[in-house]
Design a protein around this motif. Structure first.
Motif, PDB file in Angstrom:
ATOM      1  N   ALA A  81       6.304  -5.226  -2.905  1.00 57.92           N
ATOM      2  CA  ALA A  81       6.456  -4.412  -1.698  1.00 57.92           C
ATOM      3  C   ALA A  81       5.352  -3.367  -1.591  1.00 57.92           C
ATOM      4  O   ALA A  81       4.728  -3.011  -2.588  1.00 57.92           O
ATOM      5  CB  ALA A  81       7.807  -3.705  -1.739  1.00 57.92           C
ATOM      6  N   VAL A  82       5.136  -2.863  -0.386  1.00 62.09           N
ATOM      7  CA  VAL A  82       4.395  -1.620  -0.217  1.00 62.09           C
ATOM      8  C   VAL A  82       5.213  -0.543  -0.943  1.00 62.09           C
ATOM      9  O   VAL A  82       6.420  -0.446  -0.737  1.00 62.09           O
ATOM     10  CB  VAL A  82       4.302  -1.238   1.273  1.00 62.09           C
ATOM     11  CG1 VAL A  82       3.568   0.085   1.434  1.00 62.09           C
ATOM     12  CG2 VAL A  82       3.639  -2.342   2.072  1.00 62.09           C
ATOM     13  N   GLY A  83       4.586   0.219  -1.804  1.00 61.35           N
ATOM     14  CA  GLY A  83       5.356   1.182  -2.587  1.00 61.35           C
ATOM     15  C   GLY A  83       6.101   0.517  -3.730  1.00 61.35           C
ATOM     16  O   GLY A  83       6.946   1.123  -4.364  1.00 61.35           O
ATOM     17  N   GLY A  84       5.770  -0.740  -3.983  1.00 57.44           N
ATOM     18  CA  GLY A  84       6.417  -1.478  -5.061  1.00 57.44           C
ATOM     19  C   GLY A  84       5.532  -1.541  -6.293  1.00 57.44           C
ATOM     20  O   GLY A  84       4.767  -0.611  -6.571  1.00 57.44           O
ATOM     21  N   ARG A 118      10.449   0.985   7.176  1.00 53.90           N
ATOM     22  CA  ARG A 118      10.361   2.246   6.430  1.00 53.90           C
ATOM     23  C   ARG A 118      11.138   3.349   7.124  1.00 53.90           C
ATOM     24  O   ARG A 118      10.756   4.519   7.069  1.00 53.90           O
ATOM     25  CB  ARG A 118       8.893   2.682   6.245  1.00 53.90           C
ATOM     26  CG  ARG A 118       7.972   1.600   5.737  1.00 53.90           C
ATOM     27  CD  ARG A 118       8.161   1.286   4.294  1.00 53.90           C
ATOM     28  NE  ARG A 118       7.617   2.326   3.431  1.00 53.90           N
ATOM     29  CZ  ARG A 118       7.584   2.238   2.131  1.00 53.90           C
ATOM     30  NH1 ARG A 118       8.071   1.173   1.521  1.00 53.90           N
ATOM     31  NH2 ARG A 118       7.095   3.207   1.392  1.00 53.90           N
ATOM     32  N   GLU A 176       8.296   6.845  -0.067  1.00 47.97           N
ATOM     33  CA  GLU A 176       7.049   6.314  -0.648  1.00 47.97           C
ATOM     34  C   GLU A 176       7.267   4.955  -1.296  1.00 47.97           C
ATOM     35  O   GLU A 176       6.670   3.964  -0.919  1.00 47.97           O
ATOM     36  CB  GLU A 176       6.514   7.276  -1.711  1.00 47.97           C
ATOM     37  CG  GLU A 176       6.033   8.598  -1.161  1.00 47.97           C
ATOM     38  CD  GLU A 176       5.843   9.627  -2.275  1.00 47.97           C
ATOM     39  OE1 GLU A 176       5.241   9.277  -3.307  1.00 47.97           O
ATOM     40  OE2 GLU A 176       6.309  10.776  -2.108  1.00 47.97           O
ATOM     41  N   ASP A 177       8.110   4.936  -2.312  1.00 45.39           N
ATOM     42  CA  ASP A 177       8.304   3.705  -3.078  1.00 45.39           C
ATOM     43  C   ASP A 177       9.273   2.755  -2.370  1.00 45.39           C
ATOM     44  O   ASP A 177      10.008   3.155  -1.477  1.00 45.39           O
ATOM     45  CB  ASP A 177       8.875   4.033  -4.454  1.00 45.39           C
ATOM     46  CG  ASP A 177       7.816   4.584  -5.399  1.00 45.39           C
ATOM     47  OD1 ASP A 177       6.685   4.819  -4.936  1.00 45.39           O
ATOM     48  OD2 ASP A 177       8.116   4.780  -6.581  1.00 45.39           O
ATOM     49  N   ALA A 178       9.245   1.508  -2.822  1.00 44.66           N
ATOM     50  CA  ALA A 178      10.218   0.515  -2.363  1.00 44.66           C
ATOM     51  C   ALA A 178      10.770  -0.199  -3.580  1.00 44.66           C
ATOM     52  O   ALA A 178      10.062  -0.382  -4.566  1.00 44.66           O
ATOM     53  CB  ALA A 178       9.561  -0.484  -1.420  1.00 44.66           C
ATOM     54  N   ARG A 190       4.404   2.992 -14.380  1.00 43.45           N
ATOM     55  CA  ARG A 190       5.074   2.578 -13.135  1.00 43.45           C
ATOM     56  C   ARG A 190       6.541   2.232 -13.384  1.00 43.45           C
ATOM     57  O   ARG A 190       7.374   2.365 -12.495  1.00 43.45           O
ATOM     58  CB  ARG A 190       4.326   1.388 -12.512  1.00 43.45           C
ATOM     59  CG  ARG A 190       4.944   0.882 -11.206  1.00 43.45           C
ATOM     60  CD  ARG A 190       4.920   1.951 -10.122  1.00 43.45           C
ATOM     61  NE  ARG A 190       5.576   1.545  -8.888  1.00 43.45           N
ATOM     62  CZ  ARG A 190       6.897   1.600  -8.684  1.00 43.45           C
ATOM     63  NH1 ARG A 190       7.694   2.020  -9.644  1.00 43.45           N
ATOM     64  NH2 ARG A 190       7.407   1.236  -7.526  1.00 43.45           N
ATOM     65  N   PRO A 243      12.047  -1.961   3.713  1.00 46.60           N
ATOM     66  CA  PRO A 243      10.601  -2.005   3.442  1.00 46.60           C
ATOM     67  C   PRO A 243       9.784  -2.470   4.642  1.00 46.60           C
ATOM     68  O   PRO A 243       8.565  -2.316   4.648  1.00 46.60           O
ATOM     69  CB  PRO A 243      10.498  -3.004   2.285  1.00 46.60           C
ATOM     70  CG  PRO A 243      11.746  -3.819   2.339  1.00 46.60           C
ATOM     71  CD  PRO A 243      12.804  -2.944   2.929  1.00 46.60           C
TER      72      PRO A 243
END
Lengths: 355, 355
Positions: free
Chosen positions: B184-187, A223, A179-181, B100, A220
């Motif tokens: 980032a996506v998920g950042g 993925r 999910e996260d980066a 976060r 990222p």
């Protein structure tokens, strides 16, 4: 340029008692190095007593995370001396990190003088058991007091130090973070800057609740392929060959990482640097063709990985630590601690200061 | 919980002279608010003289960027009073940002007490010309002295303030940033945390050399649709309709952004929140169907965009500022400065403190 030694430094060192239980990066040496950048110039470096910094509440570092750092170690060698491991590589990487955040790179000579001076004055604080070290933390922060989102006009560079135990992470259980980066493509993942670490904290918090120790970060962009752990690079032994992800731009180029690559080749291991798709890796663990996996970094040198899991499965490595991890860790530590010949020219002796 | 008012506060305020040239976010008010989080509890809030913070060199904020902030304004109203604009929205967003980064959210009541107290004591420092304001900067930092990569055990929450001019960015030339990413996506792109801003500095430095003012950040997932500017949201008027990117997870949810959406609808504009592919946008500017574009944020409220360009082309907007931007800016400022009825209940009056 000569370094100014504050007259209080000697008294600070003489009055300092190394704590019985050191931990890692928690007990701080009683002195530190400082240099200030202002109007385009670096000040003379100073060795001063360790003390709180005076930072304006509007300083850029507090609001816009304009800061970068390094982690490195001074070792006590077999012969009783003190040595630094490849400090010029830390100087180079810190210059790279600084440029990524529009900070003036600390000149290599200033950086090296700083870490050598701190190690030299702290020579008596470098613990002597194998795996122990004086952990050095150079860092650079933007100090201009101005709430505009822009690069600071002034900076401070510090080196602090921590007499530290061997870093025992034990064998780690990794959670595949889907999910996260920690960093973006085109972001700051290949620089050693605070934002990458801040972004990683939430994932680590979540996985601890699930019984895991560290996040395994994916690239990222796709993925799917393995990037790194937070602050450590990833290695796997697959059918006898040592694999590590090729650098993607979002992986921090670990100094331990490329030292291990060189060392492994010299020890006759086959080494492959290329993309590691995580699902293939998981099935290779399941089928037994991946026999061991480990992470590497300055703190732990090598940390074995016992499990890699996600929401659906939990894959156990056959051996943690495995023979390759153990052989590489011992070979590197033997060089760092002066038991083996420094055939790569990695170690730099530091003369203890007299005061 | 009552707030402790340091006895020096009154003298600091009486001795303070507002600089003739204010700038934006550069002149700091002589007092600040502080509260400390330790052992799971928040201390009593204190109003104290503005002064450098004492921060341990090993504090988490300096190494791992564990910090988040808000930007908000106190306005002098038509009637001579002081009012805050939707402060509960800043409280809510700061709690989101804190979570976060694994920081304890500042309780809403503490946050609101803090910004009200600072505004109240600084009432005489709120400049009175239209567009001017007292810019308030709440921020939260991790202060534990420990080099382990983990969430801090202690935190400090501050509110500092800056009497500020109207923020005139002029009409901005935007560079479509196709290489770097701010998040980032998920950042952490949807949180107001330092790392996003640090990551943006290099792009802004590069584009200034090319004659541009700000980066137009693309979504880090598709590298094609418009996300935002650094610290401002993006709007375009296309065939008479107001468009802004739908929230993607990497866009900061601007309080000005959603206030403008509500205001625009009430003024009869058609409003569309959906993905804006940048290449389509550029051809709409070229063809004339996109007639204006602007950015919005707390500082500037609305900044017109005159040009959007990249390595190949440079697209000029017909009007900068255009009529929609001007109408919305005036309508919002009329509410904020008390010339128009506060029909949304956005403004909160603050009683000036007597001291």
């Amino acid at each position: 340029m000569s370094i100014y030694i504050d007259p209080e430094v000697a008294a600070s060192l003489r009055g300092y008692e190394v704590p019985e239980r050191l931990g890692f990066g928690t007990a701080m040496a009683p002195i530190m190095f400082r240099a200030v950048y202002q109007d385009g110039c670096w000040s003379q470096g100073e060795l001063i007593p360790y003390a709180p910094l005076s930072i304006d509440p509007a300083a850029k570092v507090l609001h816009y995370a304009q800061s970068c750092f390094e982690g490195m170690k001074a070792y006590r060698t077999q012969a009783g001396g003190i040595a630094l491991f490849r400090p010029e590589k830390n100087a180079e990487r810190m210059a790279f990190s600084a440029k990524r955040l529009c900070m003036p790179p600390v000149p290599e000579s200033l950086f090296l003088d700083a870490v050598r001076t701190v190690a030299s004055y702290c020579a008596n604080l470098v613990p002597g058991n194998s795996g122990e070290s004086l952990y050095l933390r150079p860092f650079l922060i933007g100090t201009q007091a101005d709430l505009t989102v822009s690069a600071s006009s002034s900076y401070e560079f510090y080196v602090i130090a921590s007499p530290s135990e061997a870093y025992h992470s034990g064998s780690m259980r990794l959670w595949v973070e889907r999910e996260d980066a920690r960093a973006a493509v085109g972001g700051t993942g290949d620089a050693k800057v605070g934002g990458n670490y801040a972004a990683s904290l939430l994932s680590v918090g979540r996985l601890k609740e699930r019984g895991y120790d560290q996040s395994l970060w994916l690239n990222p962009s796709d993925r799917n392929s393995v990037d790194e752990l937070s602050g450590m690079n990833f290695f796997a032994v697959i059918e006898g060959t040592l694999h590590t992800p090729a650098l993607t731009g979002s992986i921090l180029e670990g100094i331990t990482r490329y030292s291990l690559l060189e060392l492994a080749e010299s020890l006759g291991y086959q080494v492959v640097e290329e993309s590691i798709p995580v699902d293939r890796l998981l099935s290779q663990i399941a089928s037994g063709s991946c026999t061991e996996a480990f992470a590497c970094g300055t703190a732990a040198i090598i940390s074995p990985i016992s499990v890699i899991g996600d929401a659906e499965h939990c894959y156990e490595l056959q051996q943690a630590p495995g023979p390759v991890a153990e052989a590489l860790r011992q070979a590197l530590l033997d060089i760092q601690e002066g038991r083996a010949e420094d055939r790569f020219g990695w170690m730099q002796a530091v003369e203890p200061a007299s005061f």
